[in-house]
Design a protein around this motif. Structure first.
Motif, PDB file in Angstrom:
ATOM      1  N   LEU A  43       0.869  -1.164   0.000  1.00  0.00           N
ATOM      2  CA  LEU A  43       0.000   0.000   0.000  1.00  0.00           C
ATOM      3  C   LEU A  43       0.912   1.221   0.000  1.00  0.00           C
ATOM      4  O   LEU A  43       1.872   1.275   0.770  1.00  0.00           O
ATOM      5  CB  LEU A  43      -0.903   0.038   1.235  1.00  0.00           C
ATOM      6  N   ASN A  91     -16.903  -2.777   0.934  1.00  0.00           N
ATOM      7  CA  ASN A  91     -17.741  -1.893   0.128  1.00  0.00           C
ATOM      8  C   ASN A  91     -18.755  -2.730  -0.640  1.00  0.00           C
ATOM      9  O   ASN A  91     -18.393  -3.518  -1.514  1.00  0.00           O
ATOM     10  CB  ASN A  91     -16.877  -1.101  -0.853  1.00  0.00           C
ATOM     11  N   TRP A 130     -13.086  -5.394  -0.532  1.00  0.00           N
ATOM     12  CA  TRP A 130     -12.504  -4.887   0.706  1.00  0.00           C
ATOM     13  C   TRP A 130     -11.460  -3.817   0.405  1.00  0.00           C
ATOM     14  O   TRP A 130     -10.730  -3.912  -0.578  1.00  0.00           O
ATOM     15  CB  TRP A 130     -11.836  -6.012   1.497  1.00  0.00           C
ATOM     16  N   GLU A 131     -11.396  -2.815   1.298  1.00  0.00           N
ATOM     17  CA  GLU A 131     -10.316  -1.848   1.340  1.00  0.00           C
ATOM     18  C   GLU A 131      -9.680  -1.894   2.715  1.00  0.00           C
ATOM     19  O   GLU A 131     -10.331  -2.264   3.698  1.00  0.00           O
ATOM     20  CB  GLU A 131     -10.827  -0.419   1.100  1.00  0.00           C
ATOM     21  N   LYS A 133      -7.642   0.658   5.280  1.00  0.00           N
ATOM     22  CA  LYS A 133      -7.135   1.987   5.605  1.00  0.00           C
ATOM     23  C   LYS A 133      -6.194   1.861   6.798  1.00  0.00           C
ATOM     24  O   LYS A 133      -6.554   1.282   7.827  1.00  0.00           O
ATOM     25  CB  LYS A 133      -8.275   2.940   5.950  1.00  0.00           C
ATOM     26  N   THR A 146      -4.824   4.248   1.997  1.00  0.00           N
ATOM     27  CA  THR A 146      -5.987   3.391   1.774  1.00  0.00           C
ATOM     28  C   THR A 146      -5.867   2.743   0.412  1.00  0.00           C
ATOM     29  O   THR A 146      -5.518   3.412  -0.577  1.00  0.00           O
ATOM     30  CB  THR A 146      -7.295   4.204   1.832  1.00  0.00           C
ATOM     31  N   ALA A 147      -6.146   1.434   0.354  1.00  0.00           N
ATOM     32  CA  ALA A 147      -6.051   0.734  -0.930  1.00  0.00           C
ATOM     33  C   ALA A 147      -6.935  -0.504  -0.909  1.00  0.00           C
ATOM     34  O   ALA A 147      -7.196  -1.076   0.164  1.00  0.00           O
ATOM     35  CB  ALA A 147      -4.598   0.333  -1.204  1.00  0.00           C
ATOM     36  N   PRO A 148      -7.427  -0.945  -2.060  1.00  0.00           N
ATOM     37  CA  PRO A 148      -8.174  -2.207  -2.126  1.00  0.00           C
ATOM     38  C   PRO A 148      -7.268  -3.384  -1.761  1.00  0.00           C
ATOM     39  O   PRO A 148      -6.062  -3.363  -2.039  1.00  0.00           O
ATOM     40  CB  PRO A 148      -8.602  -2.288  -3.596  1.00  0.00           C
TER      41      PRO A 148
END
Length: 283
Positions: A43, A91, A130-131, A133, A146-148
């Motif tokens: 990330l 999400n 999903w992400e 953070k 933040t990243a998937p």
């Protein structure tokens, strides 16, 4: 003369050992910091790269132990003095929710490695993802990234997300044994309740009754199983799981509250051959 020769050899050996000790650690080249781990992904933001690791190199539905390192992009060195916290977010089309997670702490005996656990109650699919953070602080400066992330479905059921008869939403996750064996195994699970869509807390003083069965072998059970209880407040639940042979086992479960009332799961009877609450293992 012979003694002097032996002393010289000993001196060289001690010198070489000292040169390879942990005192030579530098953030640029950590010693055995990620031995036995495989990188999951990275990330990144403008300042840092956060590397995620696990034993398998992937995230799966259920309990995951995750290790992290932070690399400074400018100096290409790893950070040794960060404080971190994280928030996994699923999400979905009409909503977002999180899942149970631990604190992130420095790994004992390591300089750059941090770790924690996340229990994903569902896997990703074509529409939902999903992400992760991560908020972190280095030398009193706050950062975020933040990243998937990819969370794959587990082959067997290792996590249950359900509503109890008390109307509370629970998450019950299988943790151990990671490598089951014939005989008595120490069994560990995590139990959490959903306080809101983003907050989950450990449940204390409940009980998880277990009844392992082999469906392919007439649903026979095994002796000397003990139900799962907490040994410490805010801790996991532990007991004994007896496995008499290799193969597929269905661990039927019942969740009882502190008053002994059954919140979820059914007792095994000739008429009822499976609980609605269960784990699966095969070895």
């Amino acid at each position: 003369m012979k003694n002097f020769k032996y002393l010289s050899i000993l001196f060289v050996a001690i010198t070489l050992f000292s040169c390879s000790s942990d005192s030579d650690f530098t953030p640029e080249k950590p010693i055995d910091e990620i031995s036995g781990l495989t990188k999951i992904q990275e990330l990144s933001n403008d300042n840092h790269i956060i590397e995620l690791y696990s034993e398998t190199g992937k995230l799966t539905q259920g309990y995951n132990q995750i290790s992290l390192r932070i690399k400074d992009k400018n100096t290409n060195t790893y950070i040794t003095n960060a404080s971190l916290n994280w928030m996994p977010i699923m999400n979905m089309a009409t909503m977002q929710h999180s899942c149970p997670k631990s604190l992130i702490e420095k790994v004992s005996g390591k300089q750059t490695l941090y770790d924690g656990t996340i229990i994903f109650q569902m896997a990703q699919n074509d529409k939902d993802f999903w992400e992760l953070k991560i908020n972190y602080t280095i030398n009193a400066v706050d950062y975020t990234v933040t990243a998937p992330i990819s969370v794959f479905a587990s082959e067997k059921r290792t996590v249950n997300s359900f509503t109890g008869t008390d109307g509370v939403r629970y998450v019950l996750a299988y943790i151990a044994p990671k490598s089951p064996k014939i005989g008595l195994n120490n069994m560990t699970v995590g139990l959490y309740k959903m306080q809101d869509m983003m907050t989950f807390s450990v449940i204390d003083n409940f009980k998880v009754k277990i009844d392992p069965r082999m469906p392919s072998m007439g649903n026979h059970s095994s002796p000397n199983n003990t139900d799962l209880t907490q040994s410490i407040t805010q801790g996991f639940y532990n007991g004994n799981l007896s496995l008499t042979m290799t193969g597929y086992w269905k661990i039927n479960l019942q969740l009882l509250n502190a008053s002994g009332e059954i919140l979820k799961g059914e007792e095994f009877t000739p008429e009822n051959t499976s609980s609605s609450l269960f784990f699966e293992i095969e070895f």
